[in-house]
Design a protein around this motif. Sequence first.
Motif, PDB file in Angstrom:
ATOM      1  N   LEU A   1       0.830  -1.214   0.000  1.00  4.19           N
ATOM      2  CA  LEU A   1       0.000   0.000   0.000  1.00  4.19           C
ATOM      3  C   LEU A   1       0.858   1.255   0.000  1.00  4.19           C
ATOM      4  O   LEU A   1       0.592   2.223  -0.693  1.00  4.19           O
ATOM      5  N   LYS A   2       1.911   1.225   0.823  1.00  8.76           N
ATOM      6  CA  LYS A   2       2.738   2.410   1.009  1.00  8.76           C
ATOM      7  C   LYS A   2       3.756   2.592  -0.119  1.00  8.76           C
ATOM      8  O   LYS A   2       4.044   3.701  -0.539  1.00  8.76           O
ATOM      9  N   MET A   3       4.328   1.484  -0.602  1.00  8.64           N
ATOM     10  CA  MET A   3       5.484   1.580  -1.500  1.00  8.64           C
ATOM     11  C   MET A   3       5.280   0.830  -2.812  1.00  8.64           C
ATOM     12  O   MET A   3       6.250   0.507  -3.492  1.00  8.64           O
ATOM     13  N   GLY A   4       4.020   0.527  -3.141  1.00  7.34           N
ATOM     14  CA  GLY A   4       3.740  -0.306  -4.317  1.00  7.34           C
ATOM     15  C   GLY A   4       4.425   0.182  -5.583  1.00  7.34           C
ATOM     16  O   GLY A   4       4.991  -0.596  -6.341  1.00  7.34           O
TER      17      GLY A   4
ATOM     18  N   PHE B   1       5.463  -8.037  -8.487  1.00  4.86           N
ATOM     19  CA  PHE B   1       5.161  -8.242  -7.055  1.00  4.86           C
ATOM     20  C   PHE B   1       3.672  -8.156  -6.755  1.00  4.86           C
ATOM     21  O   PHE B   1       2.993  -7.247  -7.210  1.00  4.86           O
ATOM     22  N   SER B   2       3.179  -9.140  -6.005  1.00  3.25           N
ATOM     23  CA  SER B   2       1.884  -8.950  -5.346  1.00  3.25           C
ATOM     24  C   SER B   2       1.998  -9.590  -3.965  1.00  3.25           C
ATOM     25  O   SER B   2       2.608 -10.658  -3.823  1.00  3.25           O
ATOM     26  N   PRO B   3       1.443  -8.939  -2.937  1.00  4.80           N
ATOM     27  CA  PRO B   3       1.644  -9.457  -1.580  1.00  4.80           C
ATOM     28  C   PRO B   3       0.963 -10.816  -1.413  1.00  4.80           C
ATOM     29  O   PRO B   3      -0.122 -11.024  -1.948  1.00  4.80           O
ATOM     30  N   PRO B   4       1.598 -11.741  -0.706  1.00  3.79           N
ATOM     31  CA  PRO B   4       1.034 -13.087  -0.561  1.00  3.79           C
ATOM     32  C   PRO B   4      -0.209 -13.067   0.329  1.00  3.79           C
ATOM     33  O   PRO B   4      -0.281 -12.305   1.288  1.00  3.79           O
TER      34      PRO B   4
ATOM     35  N   LEU C   1      11.540  -7.839  -3.891  1.00  3.68           N
ATOM     36  CA  LEU C   1      12.128  -7.111  -5.022  1.00  3.68           C
ATOM     37  C   LEU C   1      12.733  -8.049  -6.067  1.00  3.68           C
ATOM     38  O   LEU C   1      13.290  -7.588  -7.058  1.00  3.68           O
ATOM     39  N   ASP C   2      12.607  -9.351  -5.838  1.00  2.00           N
ATOM     40  CA  ASP C   2      13.162 -10.344  -6.759  1.00  2.00           C
ATOM     41  C   ASP C   2      14.637 -10.038  -7.065  1.00  2.00           C
ATOM     42  O   ASP C   2      15.039  -9.963  -8.228  1.00  2.00           O
TER      43      ASP C   2
END
Length: 427
Positions: free
Chosen positions: A253-256, A266-269, A407-408
């Motif tokens: 939310l903050k740093m997407g 990236f998507s949060p698990p 960040l892979d």
Amino acid sequence: MEKDYIRAAFSKNEGEKVRLAGWVNTVASLGKLLFINLRDSSGLIQVVVKKDKINSVDFDEIKELGRESSILVEGEVRKDKRAPGGVEILAQKVTIASSSSKDFPIRKGVSSKVLGNYRHLSIRSRKFSKLLLIRSELLRLFRDWLIRNDFKEFSCPTLITAACEGGATLFELNYFGKKAYLTQSSQFYLEAGIFSLEKVFTLQPSFRAEKSKTRRHLTEFWHLEVEEAWCDLNGIINLEEDIVADVLKELDLKMGQEIRSINPNFSPPEKPFKKITYDEAIALLSREGIKVEWGSDLGADEEKALVNIVGGPVFVTHFPKKTRAFYHKPDPQRDEVVLSNDLLFPKVGEIIGGGERISDYNVLLKRIKEEGYSPKDYSWYLDLRKYGSVPHAGFGLGIERVLVYVLDLPNIKFAIPFPRTISRIYP
Ligand code: ATP
Ligand code: MG
């Protein structure tokens, strides 16, 4: 010094008078015009200097500025579609705070070794600034989550006298003529802390003399460790799942935007994460043709394979006793396994190791002896079981491993400003 500077990336209105402070990325000269690409911690902005708007001595000096020179700019905001960010600053006054030497060593195409040797300078890049901002936010979110959930921050020593995770990865040092070590984990001290505060955590470096080169081991890493009184294996698994899923969602939310500029996928698990036992894990691996002898620990390759089979984060529980440190509580139903868990994540494998601790004095003493350690070295740790012991559990999470996942990153050394590995202790 006056501090009313506006940041490069902050929104600005046409005609607004602003002051900026930053570092010169490039200066391009077009006759009586100079275009400065100026960097600060928020981003980049274009500054235009016109010869007839500024003292010409200053103009010539600005033209010659080397990369990374620090300057203060006063000027007016102008919309310009061609400028990066859609606006530029027409300079009315430029003050040179410090002109940089012309031989800035970081240029396009330099090797990764050179970048590593100049890490103190390479962290100034846009990509690194973003990455370090994300790291800073991640640390804050973990702390905030724990404090919000009634955990207390408990500070532990770095200099210690007895191994927590086994002797093979201990850094030894001379402590006024006595042997001492850098801590591998703060767990034992957190266990002492629960008798005072019940729910405790620490976020500090742990040190491990990891003797092999891998892409996920540092010799000094930031370790978030949590310990809770009156908690069992299930309780600690739930806590691990909640903190990781919540914090990664908040981070998104903050740093997407910053995250996706580095890792577009990236998507949060989502919770719940899958949960399997060690026995189930080796059966799953075996079905894929990966043989793991019962009693061997899972290595990075097996962890990665498991995550792929399961299709996302997975808890593995009930590891064989001989794969884990002596303090893990043996399963009362089956003594050869312990009430431990690892949380495995895509791209990096283990990000958390945790479980229920032995709370019984005699069981702990027996395990210390079985492992060939001297009970004398663990006398204070045994005291915790002697004087009003409680069931308790905890976990340790590697901050840099989480960043590798988010960040892979191709290597964990990019997840920390000044990495320490088997081959690097400078700068
Ligand atoms: P591994 O098997 O991957 O070497 P470990 O089982 O030795 O890890 P733990 O003792 O369980 O690690 O430590 C807790 C967590 O700390 C790990 O899950 C991992 O996220 C992190 N961690 C451990 N060792 C390192 C290291 N050398 N560099 C970076 N992070 C580490
Ligand atoms: Mg572990």
